[in-house]
Each structure stands twice: as C-alpha cells, then as structure tokens.
Design a protein around this motif. Structure first.
Motif, PDB file in Angstrom:
ATOM      1  N   ASP A 136       0.819  -1.210   0.000  1.00  0.00           N
ATOM      2  CA  ASP A 136       0.000   0.000   0.000  1.00  0.00           C
ATOM      3  C   ASP A 136       0.853   1.259   0.000  1.00  0.00           C
ATOM      4  N   SER A 137       1.959   1.195   0.729  1.00  0.00           N
ATOM      5  CA  SER A 137       2.818   2.383   0.842  1.00  0.00           C
ATOM      6  C   SER A 137       3.368   2.815  -0.511  1.00  0.00           C
ATOM      7  N   LYS A 170       0.934   5.213  -2.268  1.00  0.00           N
ATOM      8  CA  LYS A 170       0.501   6.405  -1.535  1.00  0.00           C
ATOM      9  C   LYS A 170       0.657   7.657  -2.404  1.00  0.00           C
TER      10      LYS A 170
END
Length: 572
Positions: free
Chosen positions: A36-37, A40
């Motif tokens: 997910d990072s 971002k």
C-alpha cells in the motif's frame, strides 16, 4: 473450456505473445502485489514512479489471472481488449430508461436495446413493446446481480402491496406535472393485503437478505416470530421447527426444498399476506439450480386457493376513485450465473430446469443475470428483466425530461452494454452451446480427477477425506480446504461451517468458467497431490462455538470474533 475465435493474423500473433507471457509467468514464483505504501499519493503525484508501479501491478494481475479458478468470473476477455479499447476514450452514460434516448448524447442505448432483445429471446418473452404489457422491460445493470436483486425486490414490494404511480397536475406556481406514489386501498378490507412477506432459501446470495432488510420487506421468519402476531404457535405444524426459520430449507446439493417453500407460502397466503418468492439458478457456493418449474407450478395452486390472482384495489385520481388489479405474488429468479448459460446447456441436450418467462401462469415475474461472470466483462455488470405490465415506472413524461428515470441507478455505465453486445455479435448460439458444454465437461473432468487422484492420496497419507462434491450440471466443484499457499495460488473461494460445539470445517470451491482449461486443472491436481497440500485434519477448533467466520480465515486468526455464519453466501 476456452472458446474458439476466428482471429486475424495480427490477433494470432498477439495470442502467441500472450501465451508465452503466461507460460513465463507460470514458470516463476508469483510476483508480489506492491505494498500500500508504494501507491501512496501526495500533492506532487508519483511522476516517474507511476509507470513502474503500473507495470508491477500488471505483472501481479497477469499471474493471478493465469491461475484463476475460485470464483464464477470469466477471465477470457481478449474480445474486450481487442475490439473496444477505443471506447475508453469516451464517457458513455446510458442515463435513464434504455428505451428512451436522453439529452446526454454519448450513450450506447442502441447496443443496450439489442442486448435486451437478445435476452428476451433467450428467456422466452417478447421483446420490448411500449403497448404490450406482456413484453419485456429491463436494463443493463451498472453493478452485478445484487443491483438487479435490489431493484427486482423494490418493484415486487411496491407492486404486490398496491402502490400506484400517479402523475398529478401542476400547481398554480408551476405547470410541471408531479409524480407521486399512492397507496391503493384493498377492496376486501384485508389488513394484511398491503403487508408483503419474502421467502428465499438458505442457499440464496446474501444480497437477497440485505435487499429485504434495506427495503423493509420482512422475511417469513421475522413475520412468523413477531410477538405482535399469533403465528409462532403454528411454526412446528407448518415447518417442523419450534420457531419459524429465517430462510426456507434446502437440500444437501443446494436446491430449495419445494415442499417447505409451498407449506410456508400457503400459510402466509392464507393469512392474507402477498408473497415475494426468490428462486436461484446457480447458487453462490454449490452452483445449484432450484426447480423453478416445479415451484411455480405448485405455487400456482396455492395462489388460486387463496385468491391471490387479480386482487382488487381502489385508487383515487383527480377526485375520482378507480379500481386496479394486482396479483398478490412476485416470483424473482436470481440467475446471476446460470441464467446466462442454462439455455445453451439445454440446447446441448443437458437436462437442466426450465426457469424463464415461458413458464405458464403464475409464471416468473423477474430475472436477473450477471454479465461479468458469464459471458464475461472486466467489471461487474448484468441484466435485469421483467414484464412491461409489472413495471412500476413513471407515466410518459414531457419532452423536456430527457429520459424517464426508471432504473435503480440514474447514470449507468454505457460500456457494459457494448461489452455484452460485442460478445453476442461475435458468438453465435452454436458457439455458445459449445462454450457452455465445454465448461460443463471441464467441471465433470475436474471432479473425476479429484476423485481418482487426490482422494486416494489423502487416504494413503492417513488424512481426513477430500469430501469432493459436484452438483448435477453445475460448474462448481467443492472439496475440503487445502493449505493456504494453494488457496492463494488459485484464488480458491472458501466457506467455513460449524462442526460440533466448538470446531469448524473450511471448504473450497472452484468454477470451471470459459477460461479454465484441463491443463490448468491438471496443474491444480499436481499441487494437491503433494504430501503437505492438506492439513491432517479437516476440523479445526475455535475459541467459542460462536466464532464462525463469514468467509475463509487463516487458522491463526480464528480467535477473532465473528457473530454470524454466512455459509454459501460469498461472491456476488
């Protein structure tokens, strides 16, 4: 089994490249989904990182697509990529009624109308005719069958309870007519005539229960157990249980218990309640087909006996009272998967149930099917259909209204209609007979290979049995859950069910959709033959008997609290 295509040389080259890519993907460990990072977003965007992230995502999805088995979705979508990519440059919006062009001109309603006429022919009803109440009305859904279920039950609730649409004259301030929903009054004075009850089986998709709750339609269980009514005392006599069940019982293979359904409908119809009945054509986990023809035939006698045909209501219009007639029943078929291919299995000589609008009165009131499952679409979509005379839609509106808003959604995805039209334009009925029969035969092949290879292997290793099941003529093959790495590799769908006081069992299923080949099944069988492919025991403990996961949960997470067992209620 993958369907045939008459490809151009360029397409054949593309297919060869795609095949090599898939073979390369199959030869290597699954690429990870970026964390997910990595995705971002910030004020500056991602600039140079964006192409790399998209490439990483595509590699992950391509690998998962190659091994995709667990859900009733066709991953063979080359048609869309080759034929319709230019449509991605246009926002196509089929706002409002499909049979009225709106002022939003970038739409695909001619294709949508062609698709609806195609389904009308497939499901035994005359194509849409504004003047024929027995003809078809429907639309292409922007969501999957869950949207069609919500819309069908909304229409059912209002129709059987005597709701009536009125076009009121404009006021002195405005000459624009107003649309109003009126509640008609039963001629008989029966207090239950406007209080419908819904009945569906324990194998029905969770969207049915969710829709009923959202729309305020009580289940027969909720109605029967209501302390304000004197129905609870009859539960054991009618259903053989101390209280009314929430859902109609079903057989082990997933089919609704028609005897139980008829008993329950007979009871509530005798009490004067209109009834909404939901039948399934391909249940979510077991892929079972309810015997729609038998249910409709037997319910017809119940409706006749209790005066459910052509019930009379009075409605006031412009200070004058007039009478309308409404049947006190609605039979909805949730054919999310099966309604698309069952007609073609029938053409192939496979003994499948009749389910469509051709059934004699009381007949079927509405049908829904998912387009993303079969024949296939890159996003959820589907088709809802009913009879023109059962449609609670606004009366003809003035020209300044571009199109009456007769669908559940206002704006609707115009691309889905193009995807479905393109498939049907390319594939003849004969093509689809071969396609459906291929899926059917691959399911039989899968079940046979599991029984011949994997079941003996588990016995040899002293492990719990495979418990392989295949509902007759279904594309769904079920067996006990293997270890997590195999579930993840093949995207196997799972369901966890109670086993005794404080234990559970988890089962998996796969669907032999058009993209699934025997070679892929053979690879799965090889993985399942490995010594550590299954835990020794199919049973695992949970912290308390209430901890029944809604869907598959890794063994190490079973101490998490779950309140409701949602067996066989998975993918929409």
């Amino acid at each position: 089994m993958a369907h045939d295509r008459n490809d151009t040389p360029d397409r054949e080259a593309d297919h060869a490249t795609a095949s090599r890519d898939e073979e390369e993907a199959a030869a290597h460990k699954a690429p990870p989904m970026p964390p997910d990072s990595a995705f971002k977003l910030g004020p500056a965007g991602l600039k140079e990182k964006r192409p790399r992230l998209l490439a990483d995502l595509q590699r992950y999805l391509d690998h998962q697509r190659h091994y995709f088995l667990g859900y009733q979705v066709n991953q063979g979508l080359d048609d869309v990529a080759y034929d319709l990519s230019d449509l991605l440059r246009v926002h196509t919006n089929n706002i409002g009624d499909p049979f009225k062009d709106s002022n939003l001109r970038t739409h695909t309603k001619p294709l949508e109308r062609a698709v609806l006429a195609y389904y009308a022919d497939l499901w035994g009803i005359a194509p849409h005719d504004e003047k024929d109440p027995k003809s078809a009305w429907g639309y292409v859904l922007s969501m999957g069958s869950s949207e069609g279920n919500i819309y069908g039950l909304l229409n059912a609730r209002d129709f059987v309870s005597g709701k009536h649409l009125l076009l009121e004259r404009g006021t002195s301030e405005s000459r624009v007519p107003r649309l109003a929903m009126a509640q008609a009054t039963p001629v008989t004075g029966n207090p239950n005539a406007t209080v419908p009850v819904i009945l569906f089986s324990r194998e029905s998709h969770y969207s049915i229960a969710k829709s009923a709750h959202t729309l305020g339609i009580p289940t027969f269980g909720a109605m029967g157990n209501d302390p304000k009514r004197d129905y609870l005392k009859d539960a054991r006599r009618v259903m053989g249980t101390p209280t009314w069940p929430t859902e109609v019982p079903s057989h082990d293979d997933g089919r609704i218990d028609v005897d139980g359904l008829v008993r329950a409908v007979d009871y509530f119809a005798e009490k004067g309640h209109p009834v909404v009945v939901v039948l399934n054509l391909g249940t979510t986990f077991k892929g079972a087909y309810d015997d729609v023809e038998e249910a409709v035939s037997r319910l017809g006698g119940v409706f006749e006996r209790h005066g459910m045909y052509d019930r009379e209501f009075t409605v006031e219009r412009d200070g004058k009272k007039e009478r309308i007639k409404r049947d006190g029943f609605w039979i909805h078929v949730d054919g999310a998967l099966g309604a698309n291919y069952v007609p073609f299995l029938a053409k192939a000589g496979v003994a499948v149930p009749k389910f469509d609008f051709s059934l004699p009165r009381p007949g079927v009131s509405s049908i829904v099917a998912s387009g993303h499952k079969y024949p296939g679409c890159p996003w959820p979509c589907g088709v809802f259909m009913t009879r023109r005379g059962l449609q609670l839609q606004p009366p003809p509106m003035a020209d300044y209204v571009g199109s009456p808003d007769t669908t559940f959604a206002g704006s609707r995805n115009g691309f889905s209609a193009a995807v479905l039209w393109n498939f049907f334009a390319e594939h003849s009925h004969d093509d689809q007979v071969r396609m459906a029969k291929g899926c059917h035969d691959t399911a039989v092949y899968t079940a046979r290979r599991l029984e011949e290879k994997v079941a003996p292997r588990l016995r040899e290793l002293g492990k719990d049995p495979l418990e392989r099941e295949l509902t007759r003529h279904s594309f769904s093959v079920r067996f006990r859950a293997p270890v997590e790495r195999i579930i993840e590799k093949y995207s196997l769908a799972t369901v966890t069910v109670p086993f005794g006081e404080s234990s559970v069992k988890t089962y998996v299923h796969l669907f032999t959709m058009p993209h699934v080949t025997e070679a892929l099944i053979d690879e799965l069988i090889a993985d399942l033959m490995e010594e550590d492919a299954f835990p020794a025991s199919a049973v695992r403990p949970v912290a308390t008997r209430a901890l029944i996961p809604e869907q598959h949960t890794p063994a190490e997470e079973t101490e998490v609290l779950y309140s409701v067992a949602m067996t066989d209620r998975g993918f929409a």
